[in-house]
Design a protein around this motif. Structure first.
Motif, short mmCIF file in Angstrom:
data_model
loop_
_atom_site.label_atom_id
_atom_site.label_comp_id
_atom_site.label_asym_id
_atom_site.label_seq_id
_atom_site.Cartn_x
_atom_site.Cartn_y
_atom_site.Cartn_z
N PRO A 180 5.27 70.63 13.89
CA PRO A 180 6.53 71.11 13.33
C PRO A 180 7.29 72.05 14.26
CG PRO A 180 4.65 72.10 12.19
CD PRO A 180 4.11 71.09 13.15
N GLU A 181 6.57 72.68 15.21
CA GLU A 181 7.23 73.61 16.12
C GLU A 181 8.02 72.88 17.21
OE1 GLU A 181 3.05 72.93 17.58
OE2 GLU A 181 3.94 73.40 15.65
N THR A 182 7.85 71.56 17.31
CA THR A 182 8.64 70.79 18.29
C THR A 182 9.56 69.83 17.51
OG1 THR A 182 6.89 69.12 18.57
CG2 THR A 182 6.87 71.00 20.09
N THR A 183 9.27 68.55 17.55
CA THR A 183 10.15 67.56 16.91
C THR A 183 9.70 67.19 15.50
OG1 THR A 183 8.89 65.68 17.73
CG2 THR A 183 10.67 66.54 19.16
N GLY A 184 8.45 67.48 15.15
CA GLY A 184 7.93 67.06 13.86
C GLY A 184 7.54 65.58 13.84
N LYS A 185 7.69 64.90 14.97
CA LYS A 185 7.37 63.48 15.08
C LYS A 185 6.04 63.29 15.79
CE LYS A 185 11.41 62.17 13.51
NZ LYS A 185 11.51 61.75 12.13
N ARG A 186 5.35 62.21 15.43
CA ARG A 186 4.13 61.80 16.13
C ARG A 186 4.29 60.35 16.55
NH1 ARG A 186 -0.68 59.21 14.13
NH2 ARG A 186 0.04 59.67 12.03
N HIS A 187 4.47 60.15 17.84
CA HIS A 187 4.49 58.80 18.39
C HIS A 187 3.03 58.43 18.62
CE1 HIS A 187 8.87 58.39 19.66
NE2 HIS A 187 8.79 59.56 19.06
N CYS A 188 2.50 57.60 17.74
CA CYS A 188 1.11 57.16 17.79
C CYS A 188 1.07 55.88 18.62
CB CYS A 188 0.62 56.92 16.37
SG CYS A 188 -1.12 56.52 16.27
N ILE A 189 0.57 55.99 19.85
CA ILE A 189 0.72 54.93 20.85
C ILE A 189 -0.64 54.36 21.26
CG2 ILE A 189 1.69 54.37 23.11
CD1 ILE A 189 3.78 55.22 20.95
N ASN A 190 -0.71 53.05 21.37
CA ASN A 190 -1.91 52.39 21.85
C ASN A 190 -2.08 52.70 23.34
OD1 ASN A 190 -2.88 50.42 19.63
ND2 ASN A 190 -0.66 50.13 19.69
N GLY A 191 -3.24 53.26 23.71
CA GLY A 191 -3.48 53.59 25.11
C GLY A 191 -3.47 52.37 26.01
N VAL A 192 -3.91 51.23 25.51
CA VAL A 192 -3.93 50.00 26.32
C VAL A 192 -2.51 49.55 26.69
CG1 VAL A 192 -3.95 48.32 24.42
CG2 VAL A 192 -5.10 47.77 26.57
#
Length: 162
Positions: free
Chosen positions: A141-153
């Protein structure tokens, strides 16, 4: 009464074949600067990269070596080399996938994914359209409040010193 019940059951079954699985913002409907045939992608990508980047599969949680990356650098699309995320925006979400609070400007494109029966915001590489992951509203919440959940592959890491 049987006729009404029959009509109601038919309406329910036909209604289940609605728009929930259709994706009007599908990457297939967009044009990306890098385009290749599926045969070309299969030749260039590993089977796991192909499954994630071209078929929108999800890698197994906690399987990516990129979870351990904590040095300055840039994450690029594994299919085309397009810069998509900076290490400084990476955080440990505890989910088992590399997570970022924001992308590099212009690095990603978005679409809608309703394959699970509810709508999610899907993240694609803006250059080749490769599936990277999804965006959720449970980031820091202290930044964008977003979580880009990304596949490492779907990513390669390039340290700043190279």
């Amino acid at each position: 009464m049987k006729k009404i019940l029959f009509i109601a059951v038919c309406a329910i079954f036909l209604g289940c074949n609605g728009n929930a699985q259709k994706n009007s913002d599908s990457k297939d409907q967009k044009k990306f600067p890098v385009t290749k045939s599926e045969a070309e992608w299969k030749n260039e990508l590993s089977p796991q990269e192909y499954a994630v980047l071209r078929e929108a599969a999800t890698e197994r949680a906690f399987s990516s070596e990129l979870l351990k990356v904590d040095e300055p650098g840039t994450f690029v699309c594994a299919a085309c080399g397009n810069p998509v995320y900076k290490e400084k925006y990476k955080f440990d979400s505890g989910t088992g996938w590399p997570s970022f609070d924001r992308p590099i400007d212009g690095g990603v494109a978005y679409g809608r994914d309703s394959k699970l029966g509810f709508e999610r915001k899907e993240v694609h590489c803006a250059k080749c359209g490769g599936h990277l992951g999804h965006v959720f509203n449970d980031g820091p919440p202290e930044t964008t409040g977003k979580r880009h959940c990304i596949n490492g592959v779907a990513l390669n890491f390039i340290p700043d010193d190279k």
